[in-house]
Design a protein around this motif. Structure first.
Motif, mmCIF file in Angstrom:
data_model
loop_
_atom_site.group_PDB
_atom_site.id
_atom_site.type_symbol
_atom_site.label_atom_id
_atom_site.label_comp_id
_atom_site.label_asym_id
_atom_site.label_seq_id
_atom_site.Cartn_x
_atom_site.Cartn_y
_atom_site.Cartn_z
ATOM 1 N N MET A 1 88.775 -0.836 -14.341
ATOM 2 C CA MET A 1 87.753 -0.193 -13.519
ATOM 3 C C MET A 1 87.923 1.320 -13.620
ATOM 4 N N ASN A 2 86.913 1.986 -14.162
ATOM 5 C CA ASN A 2 86.944 3.430 -14.342
ATOM 6 C C ASN A 2 85.848 4.090 -13.505
ATOM 7 N N SER A 3 85.986 5.389 -13.319
ATOM 8 C CA SER A 3 84.981 6.160 -12.568
ATOM 9 C C SER A 3 84.639 5.468 -11.247
ATOM 10 N N LEU A 4 85.657 5.128 -10.525
ATOM 11 C CA LEU A 4 85.466 4.359 -9.290
ATOM 12 C C LEU A 4 84.746 5.183 -8.222
ATOM 13 N N LYS A 5 83.943 4.471 -7.447
ATOM 14 C CA LYS A 5 83.149 5.076 -6.383
ATOM 15 C C LYS A 5 83.514 4.421 -5.052
ATOM 16 N N PRO A 6 83.272 5.093 -3.951
ATOM 17 C CA PRO A 6 83.559 4.469 -2.642
ATOM 18 C C PRO A 6 82.854 3.127 -2.462
ATOM 19 N N GLU A 7 81.689 2.980 -3.038
ATOM 20 C CA GLU A 7 80.951 1.713 -2.906
ATOM 21 C C GLU A 7 81.568 0.578 -3.713
ATOM 22 N N ASP A 8 82.593 0.874 -4.510
ATOM 23 C CA ASP A 8 83.336 -0.178 -5.202
ATOM 24 C C ASP A 8 84.415 -0.789 -4.302
ATOM 25 N N THR A 9 84.621 -0.215 -3.131
ATOM 26 C CA THR A 9 85.614 -0.739 -2.204
ATOM 27 C C THR A 9 85.255 -2.159 -1.790
ATOM 28 N N ALA A 10 86.197 -3.081 -1.993
ATOM 29 C CA ALA A 10 85.942 -4.492 -1.706
ATOM 30 C C ALA A 10 87.197 -5.301 -1.975
ATOM 31 N N LEU A 11 87.143 -6.547 -1.569
ATOM 32 C CA LEU A 11 88.147 -7.527 -1.958
ATOM 33 C C LEU A 11 87.660 -8.160 -3.249
ATOM 34 N N TYR A 12 88.457 -8.058 -4.294
ATOM 35 C CA TYR A 12 88.066 -8.535 -5.614
ATOM 36 C C TYR A 12 88.707 -9.890 -5.900
ATOM 37 N N TYR A 13 87.865 -10.822 -6.330
ATOM 38 C CA TYR A 13 88.299 -12.179 -6.610
ATOM 39 C C TYR A 13 88.155 -12.511 -8.086
ATOM 40 N N CYS A 14 89.148 -13.176 -8.614
ATOM 41 C CA CYS A 14 89.078 -13.766 -9.940
ATOM 42 C C CYS A 14 88.528 -15.185 -9.790
ATOM 43 N N ALA A 15 87.738 -15.620 -10.751
ATOM 44 C CA ALA A 15 87.150 -16.950 -10.684
ATOM 45 C C ALA A 15 87.108 -17.577 -12.065
ATOM 46 N N ALA A 16 87.137 -18.899 -12.077
ATOM 47 C CA ALA A 16 87.102 -19.646 -13.333
ATOM 48 C C ALA A 16 86.047 -20.740 -13.235
ATOM 49 N N ASP A 17 85.311 -20.916 -14.319
ATOM 50 C CA ASP A 17 84.287 -21.950 -14.343
ATOM 51 C C ASP A 17 84.368 -22.728 -15.652
ATOM 52 N N PRO A 18 84.391 -24.066 -15.567
ATOM 53 C CA PRO A 18 84.577 -24.864 -16.784
ATOM 54 C C PRO A 18 83.286 -25.117 -17.572
ATOM 55 N N ARG A 19 82.170 -24.698 -17.033
ATOM 56 C CA ARG A 19 80.915 -24.944 -17.737
ATOM 57 C C ARG A 19 80.687 -23.868 -18.793
ATOM 58 N N GLY A 20 79.684 -24.012 -19.543
ATOM 59 C CA GLY A 20 79.458 -23.121 -20.674
ATOM 60 C C GLY A 20 78.922 -21.759 -20.273
ATOM 61 N N TRP A 21 78.825 -20.900 -21.262
ATOM 62 C CA TRP A 21 78.346 -19.536 -21.058
ATOM 63 C C TRP A 21 76.902 -19.519 -20.558
ATOM 64 N N GLY A 22 76.182 -20.577 -20.784
ATOM 65 C CA GLY A 22 74.803 -20.650 -20.319
ATOM 66 C C GLY A 22 74.657 -20.583 -18.819
ATOM 67 N N TYR A 23 75.724 -20.794 -18.079
ATOM 68 C CA TYR A 23 75.670 -20.737 -16.623
ATOM 69 C C TYR A 23 75.947 -19.335 -16.081
ATOM 70 N N VAL A 24 76.214 -18.368 -16.943
ATOM 71 C CA VAL A 24 76.639 -17.060 -16.447
ATOM 72 C C VAL A 24 75.545 -16.385 -15.626
ATOM 73 N N LEU A 25 74.291 -16.589 -15.993
ATOM 74 C CA LEU A 25 73.223 -15.977 -15.197
ATOM 75 C C LEU A 25 73.169 -16.599 -13.805
ATOM 76 N N ASP A 26 73.330 -17.908 -13.727
ATOM 77 C CA ASP A 26 73.382 -18.564 -12.421
ATOM 78 C C ASP A 26 74.547 -18.030 -11.594
ATOM 79 N N LEU A 27 75.689 -17.843 -12.227
ATOM 80 C CA LEU A 27 76.855 -17.305 -11.514
ATOM 81 C C LEU A 27 76.572 -15.890 -11.029
ATOM 82 N N SER A 28 75.945 -15.091 -11.871
ATOM 83 C CA SER A 28 75.691 -13.696 -11.510
ATOM 84 C C SER A 28 74.679 -13.573 -10.374
#
Length: 129
Positions: free
Chosen positions: A83-110
């Motif tokens: 994470m570069n050029s960080l801004k105050p609005e980037d303040t948050a709790l950041y979570y890592c996540a894993a999904d076993p389905r294909g890349w085609g689901y990335v838009l749904d995840l987003s």
């Protein structure tokens, strides 16, 4: 499922950088699409970035595009978020996540239309102004 543990959060000034890491344990890490999400106080959780099984494809939220870089090392079972050029609005709790389905689901995840199968406990990032 995989178990996920994040690290690397902290306090940084505006314009600074942080690198988050996520260590995965369990089976077949390389079969999972990996992503980062964040949740600020009083706000809904939002998508930040995702990376495909091989690392060949990445996808970013517009709010972090050009500033954040997601990467993975399947040999070490880790995924990182630079994470570069960080801004105050980037303040948050950041979570890592894993999904076993294909890349085609990335838009749904987003868009929040689909939820990843596994989550870490989160690591706090605070950007001071």
């Amino acid at each position: 499922q995989v178990q996920l543990v994040e690290s690397g959060g902290g306090l940084v000034q505006t314009g600074g950088s942080l690198r988050l890491s996520c260590a995965a344990s369990g089976r077949a890490f390389s079969n999972y699409v990996m992503g980062w999400f964040r949740q600020a106080p009083g706000k809904e959780r939002e998508f930040v970035a995702a990376i495909s099984w091989s690392g060949g494809y990445t996808y970013y939220a517009d709010t972090v595009k050009g500033r954040f870089i997601i990467s993975r090392d399947n040999a070490k079972n880790t995924v990182s978020l630079q994470m570069n050029s960080l801004k105050p609005e980037d303040t948050a709790l950041y979570y890592c996540a894993a999904d076993p389905r294909g890349w085609g689901y990335v838009l749904d995840l987003s868009r929040g239309a689909s939820v990843p199968g596994s989550w870490g406990q989160g690591t706090q990032v605070t950007v001071s102004s």
